[in-house]
Design an enzyme around this catalytic site. Structure first.
Site, mmCIF file in Angstrom:
data_model
loop_
_atom_site.group_PDB
_atom_site.id
_atom_site.type_symbol
_atom_site.label_atom_id
_atom_site.label_comp_id
_atom_site.label_asym_id
_atom_site.label_seq_id
_atom_site.Cartn_x
_atom_site.Cartn_y
_atom_site.Cartn_z
ATOM 1 N N SER A 112 -62.377 -79.003 -33.688
ATOM 2 C CA SER A 112 -61.140 -79.060 -34.452
ATOM 3 C C SER A 112 -61.009 -80.353 -35.247
ATOM 4 C CB SER A 112 -59.945 -78.933 -33.498
ATOM 5 O OG SER A 112 -60.016 -79.914 -32.490
ATOM 6 N N GLN A 114 -59.139 -83.387 -35.612
ATOM 7 C CA GLN A 114 -58.428 -83.980 -34.485
ATOM 8 C C GLN A 114 -58.372 -85.498 -34.583
ATOM 9 O OE1 GLN A 114 -61.326 -84.352 -30.822
ATOM 10 N NE2 GLN A 114 -61.724 -82.364 -31.811
ATOM 11 N N HIS A 116 -57.179 -88.953 -31.628
ATOM 12 C CA HIS A 116 -56.786 -89.299 -30.271
ATOM 13 C C HIS A 116 -55.725 -90.390 -30.327
ATOM 14 C CE1 HIS A 116 -60.126 -86.848 -29.126
ATOM 15 N NE2 HIS A 116 -60.996 -87.651 -29.703
ATOM 16 N N LYS A 139 -57.963 -92.686 -25.962
ATOM 17 C CA LYS A 139 -59.285 -92.068 -25.901
ATOM 18 C C LYS A 139 -60.177 -92.516 -27.060
ATOM 19 C CE LYS A 139 -61.488 -87.504 -25.494
ATOM 20 N NZ LYS A 139 -61.340 -86.063 -25.820
ATOM 21 N N GLU A 141 -63.649 -93.240 -28.636
ATOM 22 C CA GLU A 141 -64.876 -92.570 -28.216
ATOM 23 C C GLU A 141 -66.052 -92.919 -29.118
ATOM 24 O OE1 GLU A 141 -63.513 -88.504 -28.409
ATOM 25 O OE2 GLU A 141 -64.445 -88.186 -30.357
ATOM 26 N N HIS A 281 -61.215 -86.863 -37.263
ATOM 27 C CA HIS A 281 -62.626 -86.501 -37.205
ATOM 28 C C HIS A 281 -62.790 -85.058 -36.736
ATOM 29 C CE1 HIS A 281 -61.631 -87.948 -33.141
ATOM 30 N NE2 HIS A 281 -62.589 -87.157 -32.685
ATOM 31 N N ARG A 300 -54.656 -81.878 -32.306
ATOM 32 C CA ARG A 300 -55.411 -81.011 -33.207
ATOM 33 C C ARG A 300 -54.538 -80.517 -34.364
ATOM 34 N NH1 ARG A 300 -56.569 -79.405 -27.949
ATOM 35 N NH2 ARG A 300 -58.733 -79.708 -27.301
ATOM 36 N N LYS A 306 -56.933 -73.319 -30.676
ATOM 37 C CA LYS A 306 -56.062 -73.977 -29.703
ATOM 38 C C LYS A 306 -54.771 -74.458 -30.363
ATOM 39 C CE LYS A 306 -59.873 -75.554 -26.728
ATOM 40 N NZ LYS A 306 -60.532 -76.718 -26.082
#
Length: 428
Positions: A112, A114, A116, A139, A141, A281, A300, A306
């Site tokens: 997706s 998205q 964080h 989050k 990453e 991203h 998202r 979702k």
């Protein structure tokens, strides 16, 4: 109490994962004879989780009851290390929780669009919607490519978005004229941190992501038809294949238009990107190891079946615009080691080592003052530590390495290189 031992990761089946034995996740689970794992050649194996996150925690392989790793670490805090326990006590390190979560992802369909949340936003979202945002942590990453890998990450340079607004009528149709004019008036600025510039970019992105289906779906149909018929303009050729691919996977989805807003990056094995909180991203294809702060929070807004949370995604972005190279993590040698590379993003929760040990060779890792999780992603051999203790290791095996323990990786003779990816935390 041994300081190095094998643990049982968990597998996750999501719609975007690679199918059956084509998935690195399934390959590693099958090769290591993961307890309870039976390969389903029709199932999408998307993620392998290695860590203590409560959603899907790892367990000890040789424990009669397959004890949770977090419970064992809580009972033996020296394996985490005093400095890490103290430094991450607010994140539950004293209760056996690691500050990082390590994964393997096998991506067939795009993930997706998205972002964080940062810690403040994560706490707010968790308090408001704990069934959606299941923890209160941020989050950040890092994704490190195992195979050729494609991703969309961060906003394109302003001038490139301006080109698309001028040259791609289907994209421009989603952005009101007044917003376009404000954006184009600042797109040539060299200071992308200027609040006026960020506001203009936010207006464009928000207009696209909140466009009504009655507006964007006919425009998307026209765009796809034009691209498939060979009508892409020179300025659009670098994004044509991505747009067609995304629409084939998510027909009629607004997220397809993010190809005109976000960098498209192609990476080779051993290359890595870092994504801080608030950076938009979407991973597009390939296999990666991924490390993040211990969280499962995802906001998202497109390319997904979702739940979409467009208001919080739009509100929480940094609106930094830059070339994709700004997200790359420059690897460097790991101290005096010969075959190990360090990827060290600008956050305290984790770093990652990639060791590629030639057949018949060996590699020593000095003691790290914090816990590690390592996965064998290729080859076979042994790991040795302490007073000549050792474990046989091969592709798919996942190890926990306790704080303060030096290890030696030995690659078996006459075979492939032994490849190990190792996530760790060390309070500096």
């Amino acid at each position: 109490m041994t300081t190095v031992f094998k643990i049982i990761p968990t597998t996750q089946k999501y719609d975007w994962g690679k199918i059956g034995s084509f998935s690195k996740v399934a390959q590693y689970a099958a090769a290591s004879k993961l307890p309870g794992f039976t390969l389903d050649d029709n199932a999408p194996y998307a993620e392998l989780w290695m860590g203590t996150h409560h959603t899907s925690p790892s367990r000890l392989l040789d424990s009669p009851s397959q004890e949770k790793l977090s419970n064992y670490l809580a009972a033996h805090p020296s394996l985490i290390g005093a400095r890490v326990v103290e430094g991450f006590k607010d994140d539950g390190a004293a209760e056996g929780n690691l500050p990082f979560l390590f994964k393997v992802l096998a991506i067939e369909k795009a993930l997706s669009i998205q972002t964080h949340p940062d810690k403040e936003t994560a706490r707010k979202l968790h308090a408001e919607r704990p069934n959606v945002y299941k923890d209160a942590n941020h989050k950040p990453e890092m994704a490190l490519a195992l195979t050729p890998f494609q991703a969309m990450c961060g906003f394109l340079p302003l001038a490139r978005i301006a080109d698309y607004l001028v040259d791609t009528p289907e994209f421009a149709a989603l952005v009101p004229q007044a917003i376009q004019e404000r954006f184009l008036s600042v797109a040539s600025t060299e200071d992308s941190t200027d609040p006026k510039v960020k506001k203009a970019l936010k207006e464009v992105f928000s207009a696209v992501m909140t466009a009504e289906a009655s507006l964007f779906q006919p425009e998307l149909e026209k765009l796809i038809a034009r691209f498939k018929s060979g009508g892409a303009k020179p300025s659009e050729k670098d994004v044509r294949d991505l747009v067609v691919r995304l629409d084939s996977q998510f027909p009629g989805d607004i997220g397809v238009f993010c190809a005109f807003l976000l960098n498209h990056l192609s990476m080779n094995p051993g290359e890595a990107i870092f994504l801080a909180a608030g950076e938009p991203h979407a991973y597009v294809s390939g296999d990666i190891v991924e490390c993040m702060a211990t969280s499962d929070n995802v906001i998202r807004a497109g390319l997904t079946p979702k739940l979409r949370d467009v208001p919080n995604l739009v509100a929480g972005l940094t609106y930094n615009s830059a070339h994709a190279s700004e997200h790359l993590v420059a690897p460097r040698p790991f101290q005096s080691s010969s075959h190990s590379t360090l990827y060290d993003p600008p956050i305290p929760e984790f770093s990652v080592l990639r060791a590629v040990v030639p057949a018949g060779g060996a590699e020593s890792h000095r003691p790290i003052d914090g816990p590690s999780i390592a996965i064998v992603t290729g080859g076979r051999g042994t790991v040795e530590w302490g007073c000549r203790e050792e474990l046989d290791i091969s592709e798919g095996d996942v190890l926990f390495i306790g704080a303060g323990e030096g290890v030696e990786l030995r690659s078996a003779s006459g075979g492939d290189d032994l490849v190990v990816h190792r996530a760790f935390v060390e309070v500096k």
